[in-house]
Design a protein around this motif. Sequence first.
Motif, PDB file in Angstrom:
ATOM      1  N   THR B  39       0.818  -1.209   0.000  1.00  0.00           N
ATOM      2  CA  THR B  39       0.000   0.000   0.000  1.00  0.00           C
ATOM      3  C   THR B  39       0.852   1.259   0.000  1.00  0.00           C
ATOM      4  O   THR B  39       1.829   1.348   0.755  1.00  0.00           O
ATOM      5  CB  THR B  39      -0.897  -0.022   1.255  1.00  0.00           C
ATOM      6  OG1 THR B  39      -1.653  -1.209   1.228  1.00  0.00           O
ATOM      7  CG2 THR B  39      -1.819   1.163   1.297  1.00  0.00           C
ATOM      8  N   ASP B  40       0.492   2.212  -0.857  1.00  0.00           N
ATOM      9  CA  ASP B  40       1.072   3.557  -0.803  1.00  0.00           C
ATOM     10  C   ASP B  40       2.598   3.572  -0.904  1.00  0.00           C
ATOM     11  O   ASP B  40       3.278   4.212  -0.120  1.00  0.00           O
ATOM     12  CB  ASP B  40       0.646   4.208   0.533  1.00  0.00           C
ATOM     13  CG  ASP B  40       0.301   5.663   0.327  1.00  0.00           C
ATOM     14  OD1 ASP B  40       0.574   6.189  -0.762  1.00  0.00           O
ATOM     15  OD2 ASP B  40      -0.235   6.276   1.274  1.00  0.00           O
ATOM     16  N   ASP B  58      -1.668  -6.797  -2.051  1.00  0.00           N
ATOM     17  CA  ASP B  58      -2.366  -5.532  -1.879  1.00  0.00           C
ATOM     18  C   ASP B  58      -1.519  -4.417  -2.488  1.00  0.00           C
ATOM     19  O   ASP B  58      -0.483  -4.049  -1.949  1.00  0.00           O
ATOM     20  CB  ASP B  58      -2.600  -5.285  -0.377  1.00  0.00           C
ATOM     21  CG  ASP B  58      -3.406  -4.020  -0.124  1.00  0.00           C
ATOM     22  OD1 ASP B  58      -3.672  -3.279  -1.099  1.00  0.00           O
ATOM     23  OD2 ASP B  58      -3.768  -3.777   1.040  1.00  0.00           O
ATOM     24  N   SER B  60      -2.881  -1.402  -3.300  1.00  0.00           N
ATOM     25  CA  SER B  60      -3.739  -0.223  -3.280  1.00  0.00           C
ATOM     26  C   SER B  60      -2.945   1.063  -3.054  1.00  0.00           C
ATOM     27  O   SER B  60      -1.848   1.054  -2.499  1.00  0.00           O
ATOM     28  CB  SER B  60      -4.802  -0.374  -2.186  1.00  0.00           C
ATOM     29  OG  SER B  60      -4.189  -0.638  -0.962  1.00  0.00           O
ATOM     30  N   PHE B  61      -3.507   2.176  -3.518  1.00  0.00           N
ATOM     31  CA  PHE B  61      -2.937   3.524  -3.341  1.00  0.00           C
ATOM     32  C   PHE B  61      -1.556   3.681  -3.986  1.00  0.00           C
ATOM     33  O   PHE B  61      -0.665   4.287  -3.412  1.00  0.00           O
ATOM     34  CB  PHE B  61      -2.892   3.913  -1.859  1.00  0.00           C
ATOM     35  CG  PHE B  61      -4.245   3.996  -1.229  1.00  0.00           C
ATOM     36  CD1 PHE B  61      -5.009   5.157  -1.314  1.00  0.00           C
ATOM     37  CD2 PHE B  61      -4.781   2.915  -0.557  1.00  0.00           C
ATOM     38  CE1 PHE B  61      -6.271   5.228  -0.736  1.00  0.00           C
ATOM     39  CE2 PHE B  61      -6.050   2.975   0.018  1.00  0.00           C
ATOM     40  CZ  PHE B  61      -6.795   4.142  -0.068  1.00  0.00           C
ATOM     41  N   ASP B  82      -5.704  -6.718  -4.780  1.00  0.00           N
ATOM     42  CA  ASP B  82      -6.338  -5.460  -4.392  1.00  0.00           C
ATOM     43  C   ASP B  82      -5.674  -4.302  -5.136  1.00  0.00           C
ATOM     44  O   ASP B  82      -4.492  -4.023  -4.937  1.00  0.00           O
ATOM     45  CB  ASP B  82      -6.210  -5.283  -2.868  1.00  0.00           C
ATOM     46  CG  ASP B  82      -7.033  -4.106  -2.362  1.00  0.00           C
ATOM     47  OD1 ASP B  82      -7.461  -3.287  -3.190  1.00  0.00           O
ATOM     48  OD2 ASP B  82      -7.240  -4.010  -1.140  1.00  0.00           O
ATOM     49  N   SER B  84      -7.155  -1.111  -5.189  1.00  0.00           N
ATOM     50  CA  SER B  84      -7.976   0.035  -4.817  1.00  0.00           C
ATOM     51  C   SER B  84      -7.219   1.338  -5.035  1.00  0.00           C
ATOM     52  O   SER B  84      -6.060   1.467  -4.657  1.00  0.00           O
ATOM     53  CB  SER B  84      -8.368  -0.046  -3.338  1.00  0.00           C
ATOM     54  OG  SER B  84      -9.141  -1.167  -3.088  1.00  0.00           O
ATOM     55  N   ARG B  85      -7.913   2.315  -5.614  1.00  0.00           N
ATOM     56  CA  ARG B  85      -7.428   3.682  -5.839  1.00  0.00           C
ATOM     57  C   ARG B  85      -5.984   3.718  -6.351  1.00  0.00           C
ATOM     58  O   ARG B  85      -5.082   4.249  -5.706  1.00  0.00           O
ATOM     59  CB  ARG B  85      -7.548   4.499  -4.553  1.00  0.00           C
ATOM     60  CG  ARG B  85      -7.658   5.996  -4.874  1.00  0.00           C
ATOM     61  CD  ARG B  85      -8.327   6.781  -3.782  1.00  0.00           C
ATOM     62  NE  ARG B  85      -9.784   6.783  -3.887  1.00  0.00           N
ATOM     63  CZ  ARG B  85     -10.500   7.683  -4.557  1.00  0.00           C
ATOM     64  NH1 ARG B  85      -9.896   8.646  -5.207  1.00  0.00           N
ATOM     65  NH2 ARG B  85     -11.811   7.614  -4.581  1.00  0.00           N
ATOM     66  N   THR B 108     -11.747  -0.835  -6.530  1.00  0.00           N
ATOM     67  CA  THR B 108     -12.458   0.313  -5.962  1.00  0.00           C
ATOM     68  C   THR B 108     -11.702   1.624  -6.187  1.00  0.00           C
ATOM     69  O   THR B 108     -10.487   1.681  -6.043  1.00  0.00           O
ATOM     70  CB  THR B 108     -12.620   0.103  -4.438  1.00  0.00           C
ATOM     71  OG1 THR B 108     -13.142  -1.179  -4.213  1.00  0.00           O
ATOM     72  CG2 THR B 108     -13.524   1.148  -3.818  1.00  0.00           C
ATOM     73  N   GLY B 109     -12.458   2.675  -6.517  1.00  0.00           N
ATOM     74  CA  GLY B 109     -11.898   4.023  -6.536  1.00  0.00           C
ATOM     75  C   GLY B 109     -10.977   4.328  -7.697  1.00  0.00           C
ATOM     76  O   GLY B 109     -10.142   5.230  -7.587  1.00  0.00           O
ATOM     77  N   LYS B 128     -15.293 -12.986  -6.959  1.00  0.00           N
ATOM     78  CA  LYS B 128     -15.727 -11.708  -6.399  1.00  0.00           C
ATOM     79  C   LYS B 128     -15.065 -10.581  -7.173  1.00  0.00           C
ATOM     80  O   LYS B 128     -13.836 -10.528  -7.280  1.00  0.00           O
ATOM     81  CB  LYS B 128     -15.303 -11.669  -4.926  1.00  0.00           C
ATOM     82  CG  LYS B 128     -15.727 -10.419  -4.183  1.00  0.00           C
ATOM     83  CD  LYS B 128     -15.360 -10.565  -2.711  1.00  0.00           C
ATOM     84  CE  LYS B 128     -15.564  -9.275  -1.950  1.00  0.00           C
ATOM     85  NZ  LYS B 128     -15.191  -9.427  -0.541  1.00  0.00           N
ATOM     86  N   VAL B 130     -15.006  -6.412  -7.456  1.00  0.00           N
ATOM     87  CA  VAL B 130     -15.419  -5.166  -6.821  1.00  0.00           C
ATOM     88  C   VAL B 130     -15.055  -4.012  -7.741  1.00  0.00           C
ATOM     89  O   VAL B 130     -13.874  -3.718  -7.941  1.00  0.00           O
ATOM     90  CB  VAL B 130     -14.740  -4.993  -5.449  1.00  0.00           C
ATOM     91  CG1 VAL B 130     -15.235  -3.730  -4.771  1.00  0.00           C
ATOM     92  CG2 VAL B 130     -14.993  -6.193  -4.563  1.00  0.00           C
ATOM     93  N   VAL B 132     -16.458  -0.818  -7.355  1.00  0.00           N
ATOM     94  CA  VAL B 132     -17.154   0.289  -6.695  1.00  0.00           C
ATOM     95  C   VAL B 132     -16.452   1.607  -7.044  1.00  0.00           C
ATOM     96  O   VAL B 132     -15.224   1.663  -7.086  1.00  0.00           O
ATOM     97  CB  VAL B 132     -17.157   0.050  -5.164  1.00  0.00           C
ATOM     98  CG1 VAL B 132     -17.743   1.239  -4.424  1.00  0.00           C
ATOM     99  CG2 VAL B 132     -17.932  -1.210  -4.828  1.00  0.00           C
ATOM    100  N   GLU B 133     -17.205   2.633  -7.296  1.00  0.00           N
ATOM    101  CA  GLU B 133     -16.712   3.983  -7.601  1.00  0.00           C
ATOM    102  C   GLU B 133     -15.660   3.961  -8.709  1.00  0.00           C
ATOM    103  O   GLU B 133     -14.514   4.350  -8.531  1.00  0.00           O
ATOM    104  CB  GLU B 133     -16.123   4.656  -6.340  1.00  0.00           C
ATOM    105  CG  GLU B 133     -16.140   6.169  -6.446  1.00  0.00           C
ATOM    106  CD  GLU B 133     -15.448   6.865  -5.279  1.00  0.00           C
ATOM    107  OE1 GLU B 133     -15.084   6.199  -4.300  1.00  0.00           O
ATOM    108  OE2 GLU B 133     -15.269   8.087  -5.380  1.00  0.00           O
ATOM    109  N   TYR B 154     -19.884  -6.332  -7.125  1.00  0.00           N
ATOM    110  CA  TYR B 154     -20.149  -5.069  -6.448  1.00  0.00           C
ATOM    111  C   TYR B 154     -19.985  -3.926  -7.446  1.00  0.00           C
ATOM    112  O   TYR B 154     -18.888  -3.669  -7.934  1.00  0.00           O
ATOM    113  CB  TYR B 154     -19.192  -4.889  -5.269  1.00  0.00           C
ATOM    114  CG  TYR B 154     -19.422  -5.912  -4.187  1.00  0.00           C
ATOM    115  CD1 TYR B 154     -20.304  -5.660  -3.149  1.00  0.00           C
ATOM    116  CD2 TYR B 154     -18.773  -7.143  -4.218  1.00  0.00           C
ATOM    117  CE1 TYR B 154     -20.540  -6.605  -2.156  1.00  0.00           C
ATOM    118  CE2 TYR B 154     -18.994  -8.091  -3.238  1.00  0.00           C
ATOM    119  CZ  TYR B 154     -19.878  -7.818  -2.207  1.00  0.00           C
ATOM    120  OH  TYR B 154     -20.115  -8.754  -1.243  1.00  0.00           O
TER     121      TYR B 154
END
Lengths: 157, 832
Positions: B39-40, B58, B60-61, B82, B84-85, B108-109, B128, B130, B132-133, B154
């Motif tokens: 992450t990040d 993961d 994400s970010f 993952d 995300s964003r 997501t994002g 699954k 996802v 979202v947004e 989702y």
Amino acid sequence: MKIFMAPFLALVLLCPSCHSKWTTHTACKDDKLELLYQSCDPLQDFGFSVDHCNNPLSENLKIRFGIILRYNIKELFLDVNLFAMGKSVYSFSYPVCETDFPQFSFCGRRKGENIYYAGDINKPAFPIVKGEYHILLRLYNENNSTVVCANFTVLSY
Amino acid sequence: MVPWTAVALITATTFFSCLDTGSCHSCLEVFPSIEYQCTDRNFSEVPMDIPSSTQNLDLSFNPLRSLAPRSFSRITGLIILDLSRCDIQKIEDDTYQGLYNLSTLILTGNPIQSLGLRAFYGLPKLQKLVVVETNLVSLEDFPIGHLVTLQELYLGHNFISSLQLPSYFASFSSLQHLDLHLNQIKNISDGDLEPIKLNSNLTLDLSQNPIQYIQPGILKGIHLSGLILRGSFHSSTIMDACLKGMTGLQVDKLVLGDYKNEIRLGSFESNTLDGLCEVDISEFWMVAPSEFPSDSNGFFKCLVNISIFHLVMAPIEELTNLPTFPKLFSLVLTECNFDILPILPSTSLPSLKELRITRHKDLTTLSNLELPNLELLDLSQNSLTVLSCCSDNTFGTTKLKYLNLSYNAHIKFSKNFMGLENLESLDLQHCKLKDQNNLPLFFSLTNLQYLDISYTDTHVKSKHMFTGLSNLRHLKMAGNSFQDNILHDIFKNLSELVSLNISYCHLERVLQEAMESLHQLQVLDISHNNLQTFDPLICMPLWNLQVLNCSFNSLTALDGQNLEALPGTLVSIDLSGNPFDCVCDHQIFFQWVKEHIHLLNRSNPMTCQNPSHMKDVSVLLFDNITCQMKNTIIAMSVLGIMVVILVLALVYKFYFHLVLLVGCKKIGGGESTYDAFVIYSSQDEEWVRKELVKNLEEGVPSFQLCLHYRDFIPGVAIAANIIQEGFHKSRKVIVVISKHFIQSRWCKFEYEIAQTWQFLSSQAGIIFIMLQKVEKSLLRQQVELYRLLRRNTYLEWEDTSLGRHVFWRRLRKALLDGRTKSHNKVAEQGTR
């Protein structure tokens, strides 16, 4: 040139470690009341504002709040600590979101999702005695990961 | 000048930022070669150092922006990904190609603008997804038609305006959850849900969509597992119309209502739910209606056939005029405005088996219930004060199996659960209990399997607190206290116990016999106490123990000798948060820790408290070798000191011998000046002068004798003279033994030196002359001399003419032995 370079260099070199403290924002300001906040989450800042800063605080507080979630909030818990003159005066915990009881519309939002909330907070009106107060607020999820951490300063004149 | 500075600055910044984060390009290893968290970390592409065996990644970010084909094909083991964003705007064809095992993909994002038609190709096991947004506008061109294994999809927080499900949804036979919350869906019209008509396992979430119109009859023949419509109608009128449009729908669970922070449904009339008369519902939820119609009979009119009813956050103070619910099995009333328990006549609720009335802050008194078939009663999180708890009369039933009174105010016991023998589960946590010590409180609850009395201000005094609970399997009693903070054998009868939680109990000691009968125990939590020692022998009778939590006590170490008593069935031990003493005394324990690292809590490492230089250091870094080194060093130094002392003692004793040795080497076979050095007592000097000197120095051949009165150099120490002049310069030594000789210290000293000298020069150089008969007893005082005289020949002085002749002849012969020519010359010159 050298005089100019020295602070610039220092700033650039130290900056990777300088975002440990976010700048202090003003949530609202009036003649009699001022509300400041600072994020204490090392990962990110957030946006918050209150439309009217009346003292005594009105029954309907119109607030705006925006943040990007770093974690899922299927479950979300709130811890609030109120400090007056450096001493903890009041503290409480509140379960905001629970798996079988998602009472708010933002419950269940996901990591990476943006939350923007503009709406009312309904509570009884109460006057704020003159002085300076600090409120430490922390929202965390079921894994105890910090979702929001904020230091509020309330200045009542 | 400026570009160079800029380059230097950029390099320096990169360097320092690397130092700062500690890992520039590597990710956090949550579980080695299985789970990585990145992450990040400012990655602009998939990091290369992720092992191909990784299952959970993961990312994400991170600013990945666009994903190229086969971006992840190297990490074939991935199960969860993952993203995300990650600012992903473009997903090209075959991006996820090669992820044969991927089951969860999270996007997501991400502001996705362009999706290749084959963007999600190569995901044969995806369950699954996802999204979202992600700026999705329509489902029509969302290229997921081939993902037939999907179970959860989702699509919330997007801009989808039509519920028109593409035909490919018909092939999603495993789809269980379709989440379309917070989109822009306004209508449900003809053919929208046609593709999912045959999937009765599907839950459809349309919360927070501005639904205005449902075409009447359009849902006829559709069977859904769930339909969630929270915050979906902007007014009661719209809801009323839409519900009427749902005619013919069969749904297992229907959720209607609003959110605490977004209440839109204004007036709520008794006929608002009339449309539901034509809908087949088994579980119905009504959440946060702004008001509740006074005529509840009208409200419930169309709900009489439901099995489960949840009424949440409703502004209702009492339930009156309840119609008969012949099938209602479970009734849940959460956070309404009840200040007394609502009257629930058993005639209206003949099938009711489960009742939950929770989260009422004004509900303080427990009035009697009359529900003879009730098996489950949950009255938790109210403000109840129960003055006389509890018996079958209290609840009007003897069939109760599950009772939850947790998170209330006070509970006073007086009736010992009489008539509630069927109870299997009892939860009393976070209530202030009173009189629980008076008698064996739970004596009659022989069927109880689960008991929670955590944080109930219970101070255990009686050994018989748990008597009668012969079938108890789970006991939670954290946050209480025990008499004298010692755990006695209060669990004697709980031989079926599987899990036990006694954390936060201020315990200082656990008696050896405390857990003697808990042979079935699998989980023991004794964390957050004040235990200073925990003898592993306590666990000896726990044959089935799998999880042991001793974290956050005051343990400095476990007894190394008894560690073998820990059961072999253990799969997890938590000892973190203890102030370990990292000293060599506990090295067996720390060695054991290293050998059992797989059992220990990974997320919370064990650290040292003492000694100060080891503070907060992981106990795994405690080095047993230093202990062994220390022992060796101690042994070696003791040995060394002993050797030094011995050497010093020997040097002291044989100082002169050594000097002689040194002298020998110095002079090293130099020519001797004298033929013999004479050792004698000064008492015998007359004999030496008149007989010895006269006969040997003046006779033929002439011998040069070394005599102390004549040849010793004045001004030099006697001892030095003895060695330098006497021994070093003489070939032989003549020892004149007499009574006086034996008594003289100097003679003794000279004689001992002579012996060493003889030994060193390895030649027979000592000639003994027995001047007068010495008594044996006197001679025995000089043990060495006595022994020597018994073994060696010696000359005996005899004052007769024949005796004298033989004496001098033998002496001369002895002195001549080993004499060189030069000596002869010197001697001859001396004679002239």
